[in-house]
Enzyme design. Structure first.
Site, short mmCIF file in Angstrom:
data_model
loop_
_atom_site.label_atom_id
_atom_site.label_comp_id
_atom_site.label_asym_id
_atom_site.label_seq_id
_atom_site.Cartn_x
_atom_site.Cartn_y
_atom_site.Cartn_z
N GLU A 118 61.76 43.71 63.79
CA GLU A 118 60.39 44.13 63.53
C GLU A 118 59.38 43.81 64.63
O GLU A 118 58.42 44.55 64.83
CB GLU A 118 59.91 43.50 62.21
CG GLU A 118 60.67 43.96 60.99
CD GLU A 118 60.49 45.44 60.71
OE1 GLU A 118 59.35 45.93 60.80
OE2 GLU A 118 61.51 46.11 60.42
N SER A 385 79.16 59.92 7.52
CA SER A 385 79.84 59.15 6.47
C SER A 385 79.65 57.64 6.60
O SER A 385 80.07 56.91 5.70
CB SER A 385 81.33 59.48 6.47
OG SER A 385 81.53 60.84 6.10
#
Length: 678
Positions: A118, A385
């Site tokens: 950087e 069911s």
């Protein structure tokens, strides 16, 4: 022509010479010089004006800069860290911050990687790097696009801490005096500390300590060269390069950083070769992406002010079991790979609990990494069911017996006539046989005889909170519910009648606090008589032994459960349990279109079996808390019974009576003496 006196012969007079100015310059030279001097003067005045403006801006910014310690944690909200049942971290949510760190608190490899990637001249420029700007401009012009930025770390801190991410000229102009002011106000280590703590590094992590914990399960103090390079590589595009999203891209980006570290002499060629041969990998929890849907559910179920809207850093200790999660995910994967067409769009969800309702695992879809929609906790689907279990439990509570005989025959209520799967009728059957075979007409007939409100109350008592439909069809599960609430309802049977409501939070505390803010898993209440719970468990065992759930049976282990399939097979369910685990499975399509060739007793039952076999591998089988009902006793004296339309004899008599024109049902009183055989 006569020659004048004194004139030399053969020479004509020439023009009169022009004398040059005293300073030796022409009028054009003077004009150019005047313009240049004017421009220089103007430039100097403009530069002076700009300099004064910048100096003023720097001064204002300098006066407003707070102490560094007040800026290290700049999140808008707090974080949530989740621990599994053993106390290990398995998930993070919110804006994660690992605690304030300074350059001396982290691995020197991390500082080297950041500076190489950087800002190589960080310690040599005053906040703005003119050489860096020129170098970036040359590279970008050569590439024909922006491939390199010229912002220093100081400028990035100014943007992250005080400004925004907009790409406007105004923001860039404000960034320059702010960066210069920061260099005057703070020393280099202070600026680097702000950078280490404030940058976003993907997956909700703010700062390098949080990112190191998130991705590698360790403090940034102990980062290796490959790990430091991977974290530094995230600075370019944290969301895109986050290793939890795409570890291969993160490793490729880390290789770029490693190359920069070698080029600047921060690592040796030997270090570079070793780092490339052994790239950074994620921690076990991050690599597994374990418990994503479980963690999502905890965030929804917990108090909002301590989860989704927390402004504190919160630690939640949960009931999550990574081994159970792996078992459920592997079961779904095995069934879909071996039993489902590759082009199928069908989805599946699984919930694993212990009988006390503690949720151990949640699978919200066939691919745990796919999307945020949690089908186990968010999808409302018709229960089919599965609802019959509540009907039968209500009937037993009212006095019915598992061995009691009831008729499977055509039935009409109003204009509705329920049909059985296959369209056939079995005649007289016991309640147990009807339940095991999931006979529709019997469930409806029994529900009408017991009372619809009793079945509704039973479902509510066992933990179903979703709306329950009115009408006779409620017995066949036309109501919708989530998988997790239905699984919790069945957990009440697995625990012998105690409340099985799903829960996952054992404890919530603010990070570092000595005492928890709240705890979970308190005393349970009895919701069902143990006799009824035991007899229903035995009947659910018959579903697996002799009924629709045979494919759910793991070898040599007692299991109880119930299948469920809705109209046109839009939903297929199986929920069952062993002595130690309760497992609910749902399958269906997200668009509610019918499944092809799938019923609850098919693939969902197989997913259940695969899950249970993995959960209980290596452990001895244990008996279920079932109670086998006694066979009906023969009375000592004359037996008296009433034959109505629900009994076989009553049905025959009433059928004949209706054919003869009777308008009211015929009720017969029958006496039979077993001792006299009369």
């Amino acid at each position: 022509m006569a020659r004048r006196k004194g004139e030399k012969p053969g020479r004509k007079p020439g023009p009169k010479p022009v004398r040059a100015p005293a300073d030796g310059q022409s009028w054009l030279d003077r004009a150019i010089r005047a313009v240049v001097l004017a421009l220089v003067g103007l430039t100097l005045r403009v530069a002076l004006g700009v300099g004064l403006i910048v100096a003023a801006a720097v001064g204002v910014a300098y006066s407003q800069l707070p102490p560094v310690d007040q800026l290290l944690d700049g999140r808008d909200r707090g974080s949530v860290t989740m621990l599994d049942r053993k106390g290990d971290v398995f998930a993070w949510r919110g804006e994660q911050f690992g605690g304030a760190i300074r350059p001396g608190d982290v691995s020197p490899h991390l500082i080297d990687a950041i500076l190489a990637a950087e800002d190589r001249r960080f310690f040599h420029h005053p906040g703005i790097d003119i050489r860096g700007l020129i170098r970036a401009a040359v590279v970008n012009l050569g590439a024909g696009r922006v491939v390199q930025g010229g912002s220093t770390i100081t400028q990035q801190v100014a943007k992250n801490v005080f400004l925004d991410d907009s790409r406007s000229i105004d923001r860039k102009l404000r960034e320059i005096p702010l960066a210069l002011a920061m260099e005057l106000k703070y020393d280099k280590d202070d600026i680097l500390a702000l950078y280490l703590n404030r940058v976003f590094l993907g997956a909700g992590a703010y700062g390098f300590e949080a990112a190191s914990q998130r991705y590698f399960g360790k403090s940034a103090k102990f980062l290796t060269i490959p790990e430091a390079a991977m974290l530094a590589g995230l600075l370019k595009a944290p969301s895109r390069f986050a290793p939890t999203r795409d570890v291969a891209s993160a490793q490729a980006r880390a290789d770029v950083v490693l190359t920069a570290m070698a080029a600047t002499g921060r690592i040796t060629p030997e270090h570079l070769a070793r780092a490339r041969a052994e790239p950074a990998t994620l921690s076990a929890a991050a690599a597994a992406r374990a418990g994503g849907h479980f963690a999502d559910w905890v965030m929804e179920a917990g108090p909002v002010y301590l989860t989704r809207a927390t402004r504190e850093d919160v630690v939640i200790r949960t009931t999550f079991d990574p081994a159970a999660q792996r078992a459920a995910e592997a079961a779904v994967r095995a069934v879909f790979e071996n039993r489902v067409r590759p082009d199928s769009k069908a989805q599946a969800a699984v919930v694993v609990m212990s009988p006390d309702g503690a949720v151990r695992a949640v699978v919200g879809g066939r691919d745990p990494r796919e999307g945020a929609f949690n089908r186990a906790t968010q999808a409302l689907r018709q229960t089919g069911s599965l609802f019959k279990t509540f009907v039968y439990a209500a009937a037993l509570e009212r006095g019915a017996q598992p061995h009691e005989v009831i008729r499977d025959a055509p039935l009409t209520i109003g204009r509705w006539s329920p049909r059985n799967f296959g369209g056939e009728f079995a005649g007289p059957v016991t309640l147990t046989e009807a339940f095991a075979r999931s006979i529709n007409t019997v469930a409806v007939r029994l529900n009408e005889r017991t009372g619809r409100e009793r079945a509704r109350a039973m479902a509510r008592k066992l933990g179903v909170t979703s709306p329950i439909a009115d009408g006779a069809a409620m017995a066949l599960g036309v109501s919708e519910a989530t998988l997790i609430e239905m699984t919790g309802a069945y957990a009440a049977f697995a625990s012998g009648g105690l409340d099985g409501a799903p829960w996952a939070i054992r404890e919530i505390r603010v990070r570092g606090a000595a005492e928890p803010l709240m705890t979970g898993g308190g005393p349970r209440r009895r919701v069902l008589d143990d006799r009824i719970a035991g007899e229903m468990t035995w009947m659910m065992g018959e579903v697996v032994r002799n009924g629709t759930g045979r494919r759910a049976a793991p070898a040599g282990r007692p299991v109880a459960g119930k299948t469920g399939t809705t109209q046109a097979a839009r939903d297929a369910w199986f929920i069952g349990f062993t002595a130690d685990w309760v497992v609910g499975v749902w399958m269906g399509n997200d668009d509610n279109t019918p499944l092809v060739g799938v019923t609850g007793g098919g693939l969902p039952a197989e997913i259940f079996r695969e899950t249970v076999e993995r959960l209980e591998a290596g452990s001895p089988p244990r008996p279920l808390p079932e109670r086998r009902p006694a066979a009906p006793a023969r009375p000592a004296g004359p037996a008296v019974a009433t034959a109505d339309d629900d009994t076989l004899l009553g049905a025959i008599v009433n059928d004949v009576a209706r054919r003869l024109g009777a308008r009211e049902p015929v009720r017969l009183r029958i006496e039979y003496d077993y001792e006299k055989n009369d």
